[in-house]
Design a protein around this motif. Structure first.
Motif, PDB file in Angstrom:
ATOM      1  N   UNK A  60      12.933 -11.991   9.457  1.00 38.25           N
ATOM      2  CA  UNK A  60      11.611 -12.760   9.970  1.00 38.25           C
ATOM      3  C   UNK A  60      10.393 -12.434   9.497  1.00 38.25           C
ATOM      4  N   UNK A  61      10.453 -11.370   8.353  1.00 38.47           N
ATOM      5  CA  UNK A  61       9.261 -11.056   7.541  1.00 38.47           C
ATOM      6  C   UNK A  61       9.113 -12.318   6.419  1.00 38.47           C
ATOM      7  N   UNK A  62       7.773 -12.911   6.221  1.00 41.51           N
ATOM      8  CA  UNK A  62       7.891 -13.902   5.179  1.00 41.51           C
ATOM      9  C   UNK A  62       8.269 -13.286   3.704  1.00 41.51           C
ATOM     10  N   UNK A  63       8.592 -14.000   2.884  1.00 46.54           N
ATOM     11  CA  UNK A  63       9.196 -13.619   1.512  1.00 46.54           C
ATOM     12  C   UNK A  63       8.043 -13.051   0.876  1.00 46.54           C
ATOM     13  N   UNK A  64       6.914 -13.477   0.907  1.00 45.82           N
ATOM     14  CA  UNK A  64       5.639 -13.180  -0.049  1.00 45.82           C
ATOM     15  C   UNK A  64       5.372 -11.530   0.431  1.00 45.82           C
ATOM     16  N   UNK A  65       5.408 -11.561   1.853  1.00 43.86           N
ATOM     17  CA  UNK A  65       5.063 -10.020   2.397  1.00 43.86           C
ATOM     18  C   UNK A  65       5.863  -9.194   2.094  1.00 43.86           C
ATOM     19  N   UNK A  66       7.231  -9.391   2.138  1.00 42.56           N
ATOM     20  CA  UNK A  66       8.410  -8.545   1.969  1.00 42.56           C
ATOM     21  C   UNK A  66       8.217  -8.143   0.414  1.00 42.56           C
ATOM     22  N   UNK A  67       8.196  -9.167  -0.506  1.00 40.37           N
ATOM     23  CA  UNK A  67       8.316  -8.791  -1.997  1.00 40.37           C
ATOM     24  C   UNK A  67       6.837  -7.917  -2.139  1.00 40.37           C
ATOM     25  N   UNK A  68       5.852  -8.252  -1.750  1.00 40.46           N
ATOM     26  CA  UNK A  68       4.581  -7.469  -1.826  1.00 40.46           C
ATOM     27  C   UNK A  68       4.782  -5.980  -1.328  1.00 40.46           C
ATOM     28  N   UNK A  69       5.328  -5.710  -0.325  1.00 42.46           N
ATOM     29  CA  UNK A  69       5.610  -4.706   0.030  1.00 42.46           C
ATOM     30  C   UNK A  69       6.640  -3.681  -0.591  1.00 42.46           C
ATOM     31  N   UNK A  70       7.642  -4.249  -1.195  1.00 44.96           N
ATOM     32  CA  UNK A  70       8.648  -3.388  -2.098  1.00 44.96           C
ATOM     33  C   UNK A  70       7.903  -3.275  -3.273  1.00 44.96           C
ATOM     34  N   UNK A  71       7.019  -4.327  -3.584  1.00 39.63           N
ATOM     35  CA  UNK A  71       6.534  -3.681  -5.224  1.00 39.63           C
ATOM     36  C   UNK A  71       5.460  -2.919  -5.010  1.00 39.63           C
ATOM     37  N   UNK A  72       4.561  -2.967  -3.831  1.00 40.21           N
ATOM     38  CA  UNK A  72       3.613  -1.559  -3.454  1.00 40.21           C
ATOM     39  C   UNK A  72       4.424  -0.120  -3.544  1.00 40.21           C
ATOM     40  N   UNK A  73       5.821  -0.465  -2.749  1.00 43.22           N
ATOM     41  CA  UNK A  73       6.640   0.865  -2.522  1.00 43.22           C
ATOM     42  C   UNK A  73       7.062   1.266  -4.267  1.00 43.22           C
ATOM     43  N   UNK A  74       7.446   0.385  -4.956  1.00 43.84           N
ATOM     44  CA  UNK A  74       7.950   0.740  -6.279  1.00 43.84           C
ATOM     45  C   UNK A  74       6.637   1.402  -6.955  1.00 43.84           C
ATOM     46  N   UNK A  75       5.642   0.881  -6.862  1.00 41.20           N
ATOM     47  CA  UNK A  75       4.264   1.462  -7.760  1.00 41.20           C
ATOM     48  C   UNK A  75       4.184   2.798  -6.871  1.00 41.20           C
ATOM     49  N   UNK A  76       4.419   3.023  -5.660  1.00 35.06           N
ATOM     50  CA  UNK A  76       3.900   4.357  -5.267  1.00 35.06           C
ATOM     51  C   UNK A  76       5.097   5.405  -5.630  1.00 35.06           C
ATOM     52  N   UNK A  77       6.157   4.935  -5.619  1.00 40.93           N
ATOM     53  CA  UNK A  77       7.265   5.676  -6.174  1.00 40.93           C
ATOM     54  C   UNK A  77       6.989   6.100  -7.739  1.00 40.93           C
ATOM     55  N   UNK A  78       6.579   5.283  -8.314  1.00 34.97           N
ATOM     56  CA  UNK A  78       6.521   5.277  -9.914  1.00 34.97           C
ATOM     57  C   UNK A  78       5.284   6.454 -10.050  1.00 34.97           C
ATOM     58  N   UNK A  79       4.103   6.397  -9.175  1.00 37.17           N
ATOM     59  CA  UNK A  79       3.180   7.300  -9.308  1.00 37.17           C
ATOM     60  C   UNK A  79       3.605   8.732  -8.756  1.00 37.17           C
ATOM     61  N   UNK A  80       4.345   8.746  -7.892  1.00 43.53           N
ATOM     62  CA  UNK A  80       5.047   9.930  -7.185  1.00 43.53           C
ATOM     63  C   UNK A  80       5.928  10.592  -8.232  1.00 43.53           C
ATOM     64  N   UNK A  81       6.547   9.840  -8.859  1.00 40.96           N
ATOM     65  CA  UNK A  81       7.565  10.437  -9.693  1.00 40.96           C
ATOM     66  C   UNK A  81       6.817  11.129 -11.079  1.00 40.96           C
ATOM     67  N   UNK A  82       5.673  10.548 -11.440  1.00 40.92           N
ATOM     68  CA  UNK A  82       4.609  10.871 -12.754  1.00 40.92           C
ATOM     69  C   UNK A  82       4.105  12.095 -12.051  1.00 40.92           C
TER      70      UNK A  82
END
Length: 173
Positions: free
Chosen positions: A148-170
């Motif tokens: 039910x989540x639109x593709x653009x919102x879902x992709x943006x949320x996952x991309x933000x999560x990846x950036x957050x995880x990159x920053x956390x790992x660093x």
């Protein structure tokens, strides 16, 4: 007619060739920094202290604005060695051309790392997000909610999560 098309193709390649564009941008930045430091110090050549303060400022701005891990500035010893390497006239100071070569050398590795992090955050993460969204279709309960989540919102949320995880790992390392 062929000469006109050839010229247009050459201009297109010249304008959109990533390496040349990046070199031009680095030169603009180094000229701007050099001019600002020259105005502040009142000298036409930069001392080690001027150069190191500029580097700390640039790395601070990069860490604030760019996604991915924290980029540590080079040590004073590294900067001193690079300055000696690029000080062509051996006066212990850097003129505009020496400073431009110094910045080009200093930023080469950092720009590669930043580019790789941007590719992961902006291209690969959304693609993986859409693939995982399709994979959840058969999962009871979760699949219907995710679909039910639109593709653009879902992709943006996952991309933000990846950036957050990159920053956390660093930050953890």
């Amino acid at each position: 007619m062929g000469q006109v098309l050839g010229t247009a193709q050459d201009k297109f390649r010249e304008k959109f060739n990533g390496k040349e564009w990046r070199e031009e941008q680095i030169r603009k930045i180094s000229d701007k920094v050099f001019d600002r430091l020259r105005e502040e110090s009142g000298r036409d050549r930069l001392t080690f202290e001027d150069v190191y303060i500029a580097i700390l400022t640039v790395f601070n701005d990069m860490n604030k604005r760019l996604p991915g891990p924290h980029y540590d500035p080079p040590s004073k010893a590294t900067v001193m060695a690079l300055m000696k390497e690029h000080d062509v006239n051996l006066d212990g100071l850097l003129n505009r051309e020496e400073f431009a070569a110094f910045i080009r050398k200093l930023t080469a590795d950092t720009l590669t790392t930043v580019g790789q992090n941007l590719i992961v955050a902006l291209l690969i993460a959304p693609a993986v997000a859409l693939i995982t969204k399709r994979a959840t279709e058969g999962v009871p309960g979760v699949g219907t909610v995710v679909q039910r989540i639109p593709n653009s919102i879902y992709a943006s949320a996952v991309a933000l999560a990846v950036v957050f995880l990159q920053n956390s790992a660093a930050e953890a390392s």
